[in-house]
Design an enzyme around this catalytic site. Structure first.
Site, PDB file in Angstrom:
ATOM      1  CB  THR A 116      -0.939  -0.011   1.237  1.00  0.00           C
ATOM      2  OG1 THR A 116      -1.766  -1.177   1.149  1.00  0.00           O
ATOM      3  CG2 THR A 116      -1.794   1.227   1.309  1.00  0.00           C
ATOM      4  CG  ASN A 162      -6.876  -8.465  -4.929  1.00  0.00           C
ATOM      5  OD1 ASN A 162      -7.156  -7.869  -5.971  1.00  0.00           O
ATOM      6  ND2 ASN A 162      -7.387  -8.097  -3.773  1.00  0.00           N
ATOM      7  CD  GLN A 210      -2.458 -11.064  -4.160  1.00  0.00           C
ATOM      8  OE1 GLN A 210      -2.017 -12.210  -4.203  1.00  0.00           O
ATOM      9  NE2 GLN A 210      -2.963 -10.535  -3.058  1.00  0.00           N
ATOM     10  CB  SER A 249       3.399  -6.596  -0.456  1.00  0.00           C
ATOM     11  OG  SER A 249       3.144  -6.727   0.914  1.00  0.00           O
ATOM     12  CG  HIS A 256       1.784  -9.332   3.969  1.00  0.00           C
ATOM     13  ND1 HIS A 256       0.499  -9.802   4.085  1.00  0.00           N
ATOM     14  CD2 HIS A 256       1.689  -8.126   3.378  1.00  0.00           C
ATOM     15  CE1 HIS A 256      -0.341  -8.908   3.576  1.00  0.00           C
ATOM     16  NE2 HIS A 256       0.349  -7.880   3.146  1.00  0.00           N
ATOM     17  CB  THR A 302      15.781   3.828  11.499  1.00  0.00           C
ATOM     18  OG1 THR A 302      16.258   5.060  12.020  1.00  0.00           O
ATOM     19  CG2 THR A 302      16.817   2.731  11.712  1.00  0.00           C
ATOM     20  CB  CYS A 305      -8.562  -5.203   1.537  1.00  0.00           C
ATOM     21  SG  CYS A 305      -6.849  -5.630   1.707  1.00  0.00           S
TER      22      CYS A 305
HETATM   23  N1  PLP Z   1      -2.248  -4.733  -4.167  1.00  0.00           N
HETATM   24  C1  PLP Z   1      -2.806  -5.948  -4.220  1.00  0.00           C
HETATM   25  C2  PLP Z   1      -3.168  -6.519  -5.553  1.00  0.00           C
HETATM   26  C3  PLP Z   1      -3.042  -6.676  -3.052  1.00  0.00           C
HETATM   27  O1  PLP Z   1      -3.606  -7.882  -3.122  1.00  0.00           O
HETATM   28  C4  PLP Z   1      -2.668  -6.098  -1.805  1.00  0.00           C
HETATM   29  C5  PLP Z   1      -2.937  -6.800  -0.548  1.00  0.00           C
HETATM   30  O2  PLP Z   1      -3.786  -7.660  -0.467  1.00  0.00           O
HETATM   31  C6  PLP Z   1      -2.072  -4.821  -1.814  1.00  0.00           C
HETATM   32  C7  PLP Z   1      -1.872  -4.169  -3.009  1.00  0.00           C
HETATM   33  C8  PLP Z   1      -1.645  -4.174  -0.544  1.00  0.00           C
HETATM   34  O3  PLP Z   1      -0.489  -4.778  -0.034  1.00  0.00           O
HETATM   35  P1  PLP Z   1      -0.123  -4.615   1.514  1.00  0.00           P
HETATM   36  O4  PLP Z   1      -1.061  -5.506   2.279  1.00  0.00           O
HETATM   37  O5  PLP Z   1       1.282  -5.048   1.612  1.00  0.00           O
HETATM   38  O6  PLP Z   1      -0.308  -3.188   1.855  1.00  0.00           O
END
Ligand code: PLP
Length: 374
Positions: free
Chosen positions: A70, A147, A177, A197, A199, A235, A321
């Site tokens: 994000t 996603n 994704q 990202s 995670h 940092t 989300c």
């Molecule tokens: N973009 C997509 C396509 C995602 O699936 C996600 C998270 O599910 C994000 C952006 C946001 O990533 P983060 O959770 O690392 O902020």
């Protein structure tokens, strides 16, 4: 436990967690410190940047560490908008909230935004993209992999069209994704900025990165000590960064095998559905096997989720989300309400097994019997 919600997040790989622990407790210096511990920390930062840049086939100097996908997307979109102050932005109606919310805010700031609609299979057309470009388009932002449906967007073609028609416009790809689902080659896609990202690939939450093409400058969101080439002060989150590097290394080593394995899992789910629950619908025609959206018309997704959960099976209703809200992706695809209200998303990671698929099929059969379907 059968965890099938890997598009929401993944468990941290043991090696990545161990690396983070080591950096938290032993190699915990600040990379900006001038003493030996700082120098060692700066070395870990450098190595991790190299590993992450390898995953994108770019140079280490083109990687900026952020806190999440994000943040990367906010940096890209606000940075691009601030360069030009006004103009037109082209994106799609099926983007993640990170992109859509930024675009809504940018509309309030006076930018005009076009949201391309998908067809009923979830695909975005490159011809529609070309038609929607304007003389004053300053930015196009598009996800690589959706996603919710696993649909792959035509970034390669769109990048080419954008640079031909609007050479000054920036091209941002949200590849959150896509990382270790498809090979990432931003330099072949005319991409200027790309978000990823940690995670989603077995690194901890709280770490992301932005690819920023060499020579390009974006105005930063955070001001301070000038870390990350002045683009992201603060940092560096070295334990997370090192763990991201380790996760990238591991996932790169098993990439081809992982894709084969996940493809087989999706196939065995589809075969099982056809045999045992033939009325279940697949939403979209996703190319990426890691994500599949299913609808069980007549069975509310929240109730199906609870029934599955009671057997320790974890999936999402839409995206994590969306938090129970109707899926904007399935709505944009024009699916009917019964199908949207009964949608669940199953998302695989390389650690999933045939037992997970079997448990899911058993769970769906149980849910449909309880809800008087099937
Ligand atoms: N973009 C997509 C396509 C995602 O699936 C996600 C998270 O599910 C994000 C952006 C946001 O990533 P983060 O959770 O690392 O902020």
């Amino acid at each position: 436990m059968h965890y099938l919600d890997n598009s929401a997040t993944t468990p941290v790989l043991r090696e990545a967690a161990e690396r983070a622990f080591q950096v938290m407790t032993a190699d915990f210096g600040n990379p900006s410190s001038q003493h030996k511990m700082g120098i060692e920390a700066a070395h870990i930062l450098k190595e991790s940047r190299e590993t992450v840049s390898d995953a994108l086939h770019v140079t280490p100097g083109e990687i900026i560490f952020t806190s999440c996908g994000t943040e990367s997307t906010n940096m890209a979109l606000w940075g691009a908008a601030r360069r030009r102050k006004k103009g037109h932005i082209l994106t799609t109606a099926i983007e993640h909230a990170a992109t859509l919310s930024c675009c809504k805010r940018l509309e309030q700031e006076g930018f005009s935004v076009t949201y391309l609609m998908p067809d009923s299979s979830g695909h975005i057309s490159a011809a529609d993209f070309a038609d929607a470009l304007q003389d004053n388009t300053i930015l196009a932002s598009m996800m690589l992999v959706n996603n919710e449906t696993g649909v792959r967007l035509p970034v390669e073609e769109c990048g080419r069209i954008l640079k031909r028609r609007c050479p000054e416009a920036l091209f941002h790809i949200d590849a959150v994704q896509g990382l270790f689902r498809v090979p990432l080659t931003p330099s072949k896609w005319a991409c200027d900025v790309m978000s990823i990202s940690g995670h989603k690939i077995g690194a901890p939450k709280g770490i992301g990165a932005l690819y920023l093409k060499k020579g390009l400058h974006l105005s930063p969101l955070l001001h301070g000590g000038g870390q990350e080439n002045g683009l992201r002060s603060g940092t560096e989150a070295l334990p997370n960064i090192a763990a991201f590097g380790t996760a990238c290394q591991l996932r790169a080593a098993s990439f081809a095998e992982d894709v084969r394995h996940v493809t087989a899992l999706k196939e065995s789910l589809l075969v099982g559905l056809r045999a045992r629950l033939p009325w279940v619908l697949v939403n979209g025609d996703g190319e990426i096997p890691h994500v599949i959206s299913l609808s069980l018309p007549g069975c509310k997704s929240e109730v199906v989720l609870r029934i599955l959960e009671s057997d320790d099976i974890f999936v999402s209703a839409g995206s994590a989300c969306s938090r129970g809200k109707e899926s904007h992706v399935l709505r944009a695809m024009g699916l009917d309400k019964a199908r949207i209200d009964s949608a669940i998303r199953v998302s695989f990671a390389p650690f999933n097994t045939d037992e997970d698929v079997k448990a899911l099929l058993d769970g769906l059969e149980k849910a449909s019997a309880a809800l008087k379907r099937g």
